[in-house]
Design a protein around this motif. Structure first.
Motif, PDB file in Angstrom:
ATOM      1  N   ALA A   1       0.829  -1.203   0.000  1.00 43.23           N
ATOM      2  CA  ALA A   1       0.000   0.000   0.000  1.00 43.23           C
ATOM      3  C   ALA A   1       0.866   1.256   0.000  1.00 43.23           C
ATOM      4  N   ALA A   2       1.948   1.219   0.772  1.00 43.56           N
ATOM      5  CA  ALA A   2       2.835   2.379   0.825  1.00 43.56           C
ATOM      6  C   ALA A   2       3.486   2.618  -0.528  1.00 43.56           C
ATOM      7  N   ALA A   3       3.893   1.538  -1.198  1.00 47.97           N
ATOM      8  CA  ALA A   3       4.510   1.685  -2.515  1.00 47.97           C
ATOM      9  C   ALA A   3       3.517   2.254  -3.517  1.00 47.97           C
ATOM     10  N   GLU A   4       2.273   1.758  -3.463  1.00 50.20           N
ATOM     11  CA  GLU A   4       1.253   2.257  -4.399  1.00 50.20           C
ATOM     12  C   GLU A   4       0.919   3.712  -4.100  1.00 50.20           C
ATOM     13  N   ARG A   5       0.795   4.028  -2.821  1.00 47.45           N
ATOM     14  CA  ARG A   5       0.509   5.410  -2.436  1.00 47.45           C
ATOM     15  C   ARG A   5       1.614   6.348  -2.919  1.00 47.45           C
ATOM     16  N   GLY A   6       2.851   5.901  -2.766  1.00 46.03           N
ATOM     17  CA  GLY A   6       3.974   6.722  -3.208  1.00 46.03           C
ATOM     18  C   GLY A   6       3.964   6.952  -4.704  1.00 46.03           C
ATOM     19  N   ALA A   7       3.640   5.886  -5.475  1.00 49.18           N
ATOM     20  CA  ALA A   7       3.602   6.018  -6.937  1.00 49.18           C
ATOM     21  C   ALA A   7       2.520   7.002  -7.370  1.00 49.18           C
ATOM     22  N   LEU A   8       1.341   6.919  -6.722  1.00 47.69           N
ATOM     23  CA  LEU A   8       0.261   7.849  -7.050  1.00 47.69           C
ATOM     24  C   LEU A   8       0.634   9.285  -6.716  1.00 47.69           C
ATOM     25  N   GLN A   9       1.210   9.470  -5.541  1.00 48.43           N
ATOM     26  CA  GLN A   9       1.569  10.825  -5.123  1.00 48.43           C
ATOM     27  C   GLN A   9       2.652  11.425  -6.005  1.00 48.43           C
ATOM     28  N   ARG A  10       3.609  10.606  -6.429  1.00 48.03           N
ATOM     29  CA  ARG A  10       4.643  11.123  -7.331  1.00 48.03           C
ATOM     30  C   ARG A  10       4.053  11.513  -8.678  1.00 48.03           C
ATOM     31  N   ALA A  11       3.123  10.684  -9.184  1.00 48.99           N
ATOM     32  CA  ALA A  11       2.493  11.008 -10.472  1.00 48.99           C
ATOM     33  C   ALA A  11       1.689  12.295 -10.374  1.00 48.99           C
ATOM     34  N   LEU A  12       0.960  12.463  -9.288  1.00 46.93           N
ATOM     35  CA  LEU A  12       0.177  13.689  -9.098  1.00 46.93           C
ATOM     36  C   LEU A  12       1.076  14.911  -8.947  1.00 46.93           C
ATOM     37  N   SER A  13       2.187  14.715  -8.265  1.00 43.84           N
ATOM     38  CA  SER A  13       3.118  15.834  -8.105  1.00 43.84           C
ATOM     39  C   SER A  13       3.689  16.253  -9.448  1.00 43.84           C
ATOM     40  N   ARG A  14       4.039  15.253 -10.280  1.00 47.10           N
ATOM     41  CA  ARG A  14       4.633  15.560 -11.580  1.00 47.10           C
ATOM     42  C   ARG A  14       3.634  16.208 -12.533  1.00 47.10           C
TER      43      ARG A  14
ATOM     44  N   ARG B   1       1.193  18.168 -11.381  1.00 43.72           N
ATOM     45  CA  ARG B   1       0.644  19.297 -10.620  1.00 43.72           C
ATOM     46  C   ARG B   1      -0.818  19.084 -10.246  1.00 43.72           C
ATOM     47  N   GLY B   2      -1.138  17.858  -9.845  1.00 47.34           N
ATOM     48  CA  GLY B   2      -2.474  17.551  -9.337  1.00 47.34           C
ATOM     49  C   GLY B   2      -3.499  17.201 -10.389  1.00 47.34           C
ATOM     50  N   ASN B   3      -3.114  17.142 -11.643  1.00 46.38           N
ATOM     51  CA  ASN B   3      -4.053  16.802 -12.715  1.00 46.38           C
ATOM     52  C   ASN B   3      -4.249  15.285 -12.728  1.00 46.38           C
TER      53      ASN B   3
ATOM     54  N   MET C   1      -7.852   5.390 -11.685  1.00 43.49           N
ATOM     55  CA  MET C   1      -7.076   6.334 -10.875  1.00 43.49           C
ATOM     56  C   MET C   1      -7.924   6.855  -9.715  1.00 43.49           C
ATOM     57  N   HIS C   2      -9.183   7.220  -9.998  1.00 38.77           N
ATOM     58  CA  HIS C   2     -10.054   7.741  -8.941  1.00 38.77           C
ATOM     59  C   HIS C   2     -10.331   6.662  -7.893  1.00 38.77           C
ATOM     60  N   ARG C   3     -10.545   5.408  -8.328  1.00 37.44           N
ATOM     61  CA  ARG C   3     -10.780   4.325  -7.362  1.00 37.44           C
ATOM     62  C   ARG C   3      -9.572   4.132  -6.451  1.00 37.44           C
ATOM     63  N   LYS C   4      -8.378   4.168  -7.016  1.00 38.34           N
ATOM     64  CA  LYS C   4      -7.160   4.002  -6.211  1.00 38.34           C
ATOM     65  C   LYS C   4      -7.009   5.147  -5.222  1.00 38.34           C
ATOM     66  N   LEU C   5      -7.274   6.369  -5.678  1.00 35.35           N
ATOM     67  CA  LEU C   5      -7.167   7.527  -4.787  1.00 35.35           C
ATOM     68  C   LEU C   5      -8.143   7.406  -3.628  1.00 35.35           C
ATOM     69  N   ALA C   6      -9.359   6.930  -3.926  1.00 32.18           N
ATOM     70  CA  ALA C   6     -10.368   6.782  -2.876  1.00 32.18           C
ATOM     71  C   ALA C   6      -9.981   5.681  -1.902  1.00 32.18           C
ATOM     72  N   ARG C   7      -9.497   4.551  -2.425  1.00 32.74           N
ATOM     73  CA  ARG C   7      -9.126   3.415  -1.552  1.00 32.74           C
ATOM     74  C   ARG C   7      -8.001   3.772  -0.607  1.00 32.74           C
ATOM     75  N   LEU C   8      -7.064   4.577  -1.083  1.00 35.30           N
ATOM     76  CA  LEU C   8      -5.903   4.941  -0.247  1.00 35.30           C
ATOM     77  C   LEU C   8      -6.112   6.227   0.530  1.00 35.30           C
ATOM     78  N   GLY C   9      -7.311   6.798   0.415  1.00 36.79           N
ATOM     79  CA  GLY C   9      -7.617   8.006   1.176  1.00 36.79           C
ATOM     80  C   GLY C   9      -6.958   9.252   0.636  1.00 36.79           C
ATOM     81  N   LEU C  10      -6.502   9.194  -0.599  1.00 39.63           N
ATOM     82  CA  LEU C  10      -5.815  10.346  -1.177  1.00 39.63           C
ATOM     83  C   LEU C  10      -6.787  11.340  -1.805  1.00 39.63           C
ATOM     84  N   ASP C  11      -8.027  10.890  -2.095  1.00 34.05           N
ATOM     85  CA  ASP C  11      -8.986  11.801  -2.715  1.00 34.05           C
ATOM     86  C   ASP C  11      -9.430  12.872  -1.734  1.00 34.05           C
ATOM     87  N   ARG C  12      -9.373  12.548  -0.426  1.00 34.34           N
ATOM     88  CA  ARG C  12      -9.813  13.522   0.586  1.00 34.34           C
ATOM     89  C   ARG C  12      -8.837  14.676   0.713  1.00 34.34           C
TER      90      ARG C  12
END
Length: 323
Positions: free
Chosen positions: A278-291, A293-295, A310-321
């Motif tokens: 989960a941490a690895a997946e969360r990190g990959a999503l956050q890096r992609a969003l950073s690159r 600029r949140g798009n 992408m939206h399902r993954k963000l919701a599952r990991l609590g990143l959409d909030r």
């Protein structure tokens, strides 16, 4: 000088007759090694052995990379201590100075005393002395004047720090020496601090050079000491650790033979596989969003997934909030 010689030798023999002193004092223990292990006479007056040209070439070649990397550090250290009548020496693991800095006006005295490139300053050759005893014990130290084993060396005060290579092996020593008698304890403490800091800069530079392909992480201090440096690859696995990091985190060559998760090393315990994934997946999503600029759409394209996924993954990991 004759009376000084007798007094110095007697002081050593008196200390070594006291077994408790040898057990309790690091200095007396070094004197004991000088006398009993190496068979040295405190009154012998031969100068340090000097390597032949070919021997020196071999010694220099073995540590050439570190010696060249250390040049700017030696220059800065000498700028700090040269006017105080000090010379700066970088030695190899055998106590042979490979490079030095000194004021021309002091060179004759230092050459006479053997503080020159190619001389052998191991403890086995010269008894208790800054360079040799530092290398024998693997720790920073200062040997002042009559703390030396050989009477011939009691004009010197030497402050030395060990240098550990990128694999945690003792590979060199950094020495600041003076033959002036007017150095105060406060001045010697300042020189000792500058020497240790310079040695640490050389170690860090060598570590970064060795693991130039990796990300370098400064670990947190632990109860065992400063955190030191870790080399971490693209998969967040530790592929190298400095001497300080090995001590701080209890890392051994056997452990480092197989890459370790950086998170496990830094927090001192292994993560559960599911938590790790989960941490690895969360990190990959956050890096992609950073690159991007949140798009979210652009981040999805970057990761090769659909926008819905992408939206399902963000919701599952609590990143959409967080958006």
């Amino acid at each position: 000088m004759g009376e000084t010689k007798v007094h110095h030798a007697d002081r050593i023999f008196t200390a070594l007759r006291d077994g408790a002193a040898t057990a309790q004092s690091a200095l007396a223990a070094s004197w004991s090694r000088s006398l009993r292990t190496y068979g040295l006479d405190p009154d012998h007056s031969r100068p340090p052995r000097r390597l032949s040209e070919s021997e020196f070439g071999t010694a220099f070649e073995r540590t050439e990379s570190l010696t060249r990397l250390a040049q700017p550090v030696l220059d800065r250290l000498f700028q700090s201590v040269g006017e105080a009548g000090c010379c700066v020496l970088l030695t190899d693991r055998d106590g042979v100075p490979l490079d030095r800095r000194g004021v021309a006006g002091d060179d004759a005295d230092f050459l006479r005393l053997g503080l020159w490139t190619g001389m052998v300053w191991s403890e086995a050759s010269e008894g208790t002395n800054g360079v040799g005893t530092c290398l024998a014990e693997g720790r920073p130290l200062t040997i002042q004047r009559d703390q030396h084993f050989l009477t011939r060396n009691i004009e010197l005060s030497c402050t030395v720090a060990p240098i550990w290579d990128a694999r945690g092996k003792l590979v060199a020593a950094l020495d600041v020496s003076t033959c002036r008698a007017d150095q105060t304890p406060a001045t010697l403490r300042l020189i000792a601090a500058a020497t240790r800091e310079a040695a640490q800069r050389i170690e860090a530079g060598h570590f970064r050079q060795t693991f130039h392909h990796a990300r370098i992480v400064l670990g947190q201090d632990t109860d065992c000491g400063p955190g030191g440096l870790l080399a971490v690859d693209r998969e967040d696995l530790v592929v190298g650790a400095s001497r300080a990091a090995r001590v701080a985190y209890g890392l051994t060559d056997a452990q480092l033979a197989r890459p370790l998760p950086a998170a496990d090393v830094l927090r001192g315990e292994a993560a559960e596989p599911a938590e790790d994934l989960a941490a690895a997946e969360r990190g990959a999503l956050q890096r992609a969003l950073s690159r991007t600029r949140g798009n979210v759409a652009a981040a999805a394209r970057l990761l090769g997934v659909s926008r819905a996924t992408m939206h399902r993954k963000l919701a599952r990991l609590g990143l959409d909030r967080r958006r």
